[in-house]
Enzyme design. Sequence first.
Site: not given
Length: 325
Positions: A98, A302
């Site tokens: 991220d 994610h």
Amino acid sequence: MQHRFIEANGIRINIAEQGEGPLVLLCHGFPETSHAWRHQVAALAAAGFHVVAPDMRGYGETDSPADPEAFTLFHLVGDMIGILDALGAPTAIIAGNDWGASVAWQAALMRPDRFRGVVAIGVPMMGQPPVPPTRIFPQTAEALFYTLYFQEPGVAEAEFERDVPTTLRKLLYAASGDAGPRVPGDGTPNPFGMVSRKDGLLAPLPLPNGLPNWLTEADLQAFVAAFARSGFRGGLNYYRNLDRNWALQAALKGRTVDIPALYVVGDRDVGLSMPGMRDIIAAMPTLVPGLEPPLFLEACGHWAPQESPERVSAAIIEFARRHST
């Protein structure tokens, strides 16, 4: 795994640390802390590496400067260089997920003398857009892209800090592979999509009845305690520097990442549902000449280091072994 504080780049940084050998530096994303790398720290240490996972600037027990402008990518890369200096390490492998992937890419771009290789998870290397990013993100009278929603200080903080456990349960679940495959335009609630100006970001996100199997109650409470202490301001300030990063990075335009690189992404990552993202991934070799074939993780969302810990650990270990000499 031990925790301690070090002084680096003018701030006090809390690091999780384990093992001996070549250094591997792990950078977490939003909203996470060094705890997101708990599986990789143990696995890499067992494989013969000195592993360090910091609470990034503004997170957990690491200092959070009052000035929002102290959260540019240049500051964040400076923190990573400061950690290497504090540890007496001339070089390291750097990995990030991220926002941590963005830091890792920029560290590789700016300081190839200090990093032997880079592993980026979720966020690909992207070129310099022609205009500031906030002029590109979509908005309407009813809604705006989440990065724009994060721009006004205090707005997202108020929403997220109202009930920290619920905020984290919603954000972590909605961006995970457990929320299901992502098809552009299918209406699946996405924490990193459009945000209602009236209702905010969290309202449409599902609140799961239980925790996904990759997140124990103890793990969740570790994150809750960290954000109850720090608040969300530090992490949100990363987004508030998108345009400032764009202006500063003009000095790097035309440079490529010339160290070995690996890109890893879950095939259910919410980022893959963004228009044009797969084209950006396919075009990365022009920006990263040493890029190895991308690794797509099946049924993973994610939070790959947490959702698919064995596969992520194995990928980093294999890469680090090849590029640590």
